[in-house]
Design a protein around this motif. Sequence first.
Motif, PDB file in Angstrom:
ATOM      1  N   PHE A 226      -4.587  -2.119  -7.129  1.00  0.00           N
ATOM      2  CA  PHE A 226      -3.464  -2.305  -6.207  1.00  0.00           C
ATOM      3  C   PHE A 226      -3.626  -3.631  -5.475  1.00  0.00           C
ATOM      4  CE2 PHE A 226      -1.802  -2.129  -1.898  1.00  0.00           C
ATOM      5  CZ  PHE A 226      -0.495  -1.720  -2.102  1.00  0.00           C
ATOM      6  N   TYR A 227      -2.537  -4.390  -5.395  1.00  0.00           N
ATOM      7  CA  TYR A 227      -2.512  -5.645  -4.635  1.00  0.00           C
ATOM      8  C   TYR A 227      -1.189  -5.724  -3.863  1.00  0.00           C
ATOM      9  CZ  TYR A 227      -6.293  -7.427  -7.653  1.00  0.00           C
ATOM     10  OH  TYR A 227      -7.469  -7.609  -8.332  1.00  0.00           O
ATOM     11  N   ARG A 228      -1.240  -6.321  -2.700  1.00  0.00           N
ATOM     12  CA  ARG A 228      -0.017  -6.670  -1.975  1.00  0.00           C
ATOM     13  C   ARG A 228       0.156  -8.187  -2.089  1.00  0.00           C
ATOM     14  NH1 ARG A 228       1.418  -3.620   3.375  1.00  0.00           N
ATOM     15  NH2 ARG A 228       2.038  -2.178   1.704  1.00  0.00           N
ATOM     16  N   ILE A 229       1.214  -8.592  -2.766  1.00  0.00           N
ATOM     17  CA  ILE A 229       1.450 -10.002  -3.063  1.00  0.00           C
ATOM     18  C   ILE A 229       2.543 -10.544  -2.135  1.00  0.00           C
ATOM     19  CG2 ILE A 229       2.111 -11.670  -4.831  1.00  0.00           C
ATOM     20  CD1 ILE A 229      -0.533 -10.309  -5.388  1.00  0.00           C
ATOM     21  N   LYS A 230       2.279 -11.739  -1.586  1.00  0.00           N
ATOM     22  CA  LYS A 230       3.286 -12.434  -0.782  1.00  0.00           C
ATOM     23  C   LYS A 230       3.427 -13.848  -1.321  1.00  0.00           C
ATOM     24  CE  LYS A 230       4.585 -13.865   3.884  1.00  0.00           C
ATOM     25  NZ  LYS A 230       4.183 -13.912   5.317  1.00  0.00           N
ATOM     26  N   VAL A 231       4.615 -14.147  -1.864  1.00  0.00           N
ATOM     27  CA  VAL A 231       4.886 -15.474  -2.411  1.00  0.00           C
ATOM     28  C   VAL A 231       5.620 -16.292  -1.359  1.00  0.00           C
ATOM     29  CG1 VAL A 231       5.965 -16.778  -4.274  1.00  0.00           C
ATOM     30  CG2 VAL A 231       5.023 -14.510  -4.736  1.00  0.00           C
TER      31      VAL A 231
END
Length: 296
Positions: A226-231
């Motif tokens: 699980f990852y929380r990605i913010k672009v």
Amino acid sequence: MVYFFVFILCVCSFFSFSKVVAVNNGARSQQFPFPDRLNKLVDDYILDSHNVATATEGSQTLLDCRNNVTKKVFRKFRQAKYRWIHNGMLFKVDKDRMRYNGRRILFLKVRPSDSGSYMCQIEYEPFLVKTVAVFALLVFPENPPPKVVHYGRKFCLQCNSAAIGHVYFYTKRNWMIDDIYYAFDQGIPAKSINEDCIDFATTTMSGDWTCVTTQEYTQKQWSTAFYRIKVTSKPPVVGNLWLFISDNVILMVILILGVVLFFVSLLVAKLKRKQKTAVVGPPPETAPLVNSENKI
């Protein structure tokens, strides 16, 4: 020269030792074969089982390998013992937050780093092992720190599904974003140990990414990462230029060196022409022709 021969001798000794170990292991497997009927029971159990667990950071979680099949293995091999493989590495027990007795792992306070695939194996004879169960554990962070990715950049994520792919055939993995859609058009073989990379990040990719492995014909699923990605937002033109330069540093260095060498070569050629002119000097003046008839 002496060091070279010593090195060659060490390499030859290593390969000879490896060959002896392989031969000995092969001989041991023939001396202590795993019974065919018991082997089939174990394999059938693994293929029919679906061991998945999800937990929140800080909660208690149990992975238990003991079942009717493993009991039969231990009745056959009295000296057998359990061992666990976590994400391709021998499992290490954290005594401060785990309770471990061989056949089961009790996480008193589970962490996101505990996520991944677990293989429960039985070493029924020294150096001879049999996989008897596979588990998938997904731990959701309580306050997940976002993995910040700059717009247009490449980023990679680790799924840790290789153990599942090696045990269960026809399995592929993909990354689900916000439990709505998949990141890749086609699934990736689950047995691959490589990271999964996105070549160009866009703002639509911001969200919660979960790696899901699916078996095609049974539709069984295992979640292991699980990852929380913010672009970041799309930069202006100058930002895009700087982004291109920072992503292609080697190419830009080669380009700058090429330009510099080009101008240096022009300057050197010009200086050589000046030096040649200075050495030769100006062309000599031609004396006027004298007419012999005008002489007195």
